[in-house]
Design an enzyme around this catalytic site. Structure first.
Site, PDB file in Angstrom:
ATOM      1  N   LYS A 119     -34.253 -15.868  -3.150  1.00 10.18           N
ATOM      2  CA  LYS A 119     -35.680 -15.690  -3.462  1.00 10.18           C
ATOM      3  C   LYS A 119     -35.963 -16.148  -4.885  1.00 10.18           C
ATOM      4  CE  LYS A 119     -35.937 -11.783  -0.292  1.00 10.18           C
ATOM      5  NZ  LYS A 119     -35.882 -10.341  -0.091  1.00 10.18           N
ATOM      6  N   GLN A 141     -36.549  -4.113  -1.820  1.00 12.49           N
ATOM      7  CA  GLN A 141     -35.455  -4.702  -1.045  1.00 12.49           C
ATOM      8  C   GLN A 141     -34.792  -3.623  -0.186  1.00 12.49           C
ATOM      9  OE1 GLN A 141     -34.541  -8.151  -1.287  1.00 12.49           O
ATOM     10  NE2 GLN A 141     -33.333  -7.632   0.526  1.00 12.49           N
ATOM     11  N   ASP A 159     -44.256  -8.958   1.173  1.00 12.04           N
ATOM     12  CA  ASP A 159     -43.432  -8.857   2.388  1.00 12.04           C
ATOM     13  C   ASP A 159     -44.316  -8.785   3.637  1.00 12.04           C
ATOM     14  OD1 ASP A 159     -40.689  -9.038   2.084  1.00 12.04           O
ATOM     15  OD2 ASP A 159     -40.498  -6.984   1.325  1.00 12.04           O
TER      16      ASP A 159
END
Ligand code: NAD
Length: 290
Positions: free
Chosen positions: A53, A97, A120
């Site tokens: 990422k 995460q 997300d």
């Protein structure tokens, strides 16, 4: 004839060019898109995803920050950090995460990040638009479903009116993806571990997406050569020390029309879709400020 391999590389490169331009346009208006990843503990798989990422984020010119906390962090302290990031005008996208430590698992994690920074695409307000019928890829949609659709569209695979079988009903892949396909006018069958005779469905599908988590489960016995099925393999499994998908790719090459590779398929599409969400979120927040 051998199946076409739907590799992510050309889609990722094309998307990165677009994102770089949009990032530059934002910088010219005094705003550098910035994302923060909140990591609890030291899960090696999480650290590897985070590295990917960070790489794409920085490549397009955006700012990346990793906020790493000890696995024994208290709920109060954890919520305090999320609240600070939610309120920080210099942070435009936030990711928690997964997985988090057991003491945090009772929290309503998808709704902790404010919807406008939820890159997300897990916040109930963002998923609502999906359930209401939106097929707008410019919204903050979950990244893997968005990446799957972008991959199919890049390779001009028709979706409207097609029979689509999604295997796996997780909240992050199977369920939102089945909604997105529905909104794009496909006829969708969502299958799972309790589906009786999965082959009956996959053999009649124009598109099969596997998000199962079992190495090489889908082999040539699941497909009918005459259907010319397009297969998208979301699975990321370790087999003999290697990263492999849910599909036995070598055995499918002469049976299906096209297949996405693992690695090099849905994985990179997911990451680039996340960075696209960061740019979408930053643009949205800029509009909100004006
Ligand atoms: P999950 O692990 O939460 O659940 C697996 C799903 O598969 C369940 O819905 C279950 O019903 C179904 N399933 C299990 N065995 C089955 C069987 N024999 N037949 C039919 N269905 C069966 O799902 P997930 O989190 O969506 O992950 C699935 C896979 O996708 C994993 O390998 C994961 O690593 C991978 N994944 C990849 C990406 C990416 O970016 N490439 C993103 C998310 C998940």
């Amino acid at each position: 004839m051998n199946a076409r391999i739907l590799t992510a590389t050309p889609v990722v490169e094309k998307t990165k060019i677009d994102l770089k331009e949009r990032c530059l346009a934002l910088k010219n208006r005094g705003i550098t898109p910035a994302m923060s990843v909140v990591l609890v503990g030291h899960n090696p798989a999480s650290l590897s995803y985070i590295r990917n990422k960070k790489k794409i984020c920085e490549e397009v010119g955006a700012k990346f920050t990793l906020e790493q906390y000890p696995s024994e962090i208290s709920e109060k302290e954890f919520l305090g950090h999320i609240d600070r990031l939610n309120k920080d005008p210099g942070t435009h996208g936030i990711i928690i995460q997964l997985p988090v430590s057991p003491q945090l698992r009772n929290l309503n994690l998808p709704d902790l990040v404010v919807p406008e920074k939820d890159i997300d695409g897990f916040h109930s307000q963002n998923t609502q638009s999906l359930y209401e019928g939106s097929a707008d890829l410019k919204l903050l949609l979950p990244c893997t479903p968005k990446g799957v659709i972008k991959l199919l569209q890049f390779y001009n695979v028709p979706i409207s009116g097609q029979n689509v079988v999604v295997v796996g009903r997780s909240l992050i892949v199977g369920k939102p993806l089945s909604m997105l396909f529905t909104n794009l006018n496909a006829t969708v069958t969502l299958t799972h571990s309790k589906t009786r005779d999965l082959r009956e469905f996959t053999k009649n599908a124009d598109i099969v997406v596997s998000a199962i988590g079992i190495a090489h489960l889908l082999d040539e016995t699941y497909f009918d050569k005459k259907r010319k099925t397009v297969v998208i393999d979301v699975g990321m499994n370790t087999f003999d020390g290697k990263l492999v998908g849910d599909c036995s790719r070598e055995r499918l090459l002469s049976t299906v029309e096209a297949i996405s590779p693992v690695p090099g398929g849905v994985g990179p599409m997911t990451v680039v879709s996340l960075i696209e969400n960061l740019i979408v979120a930053t643009e949205g927040q800029l509009k909100g400020i004006k």
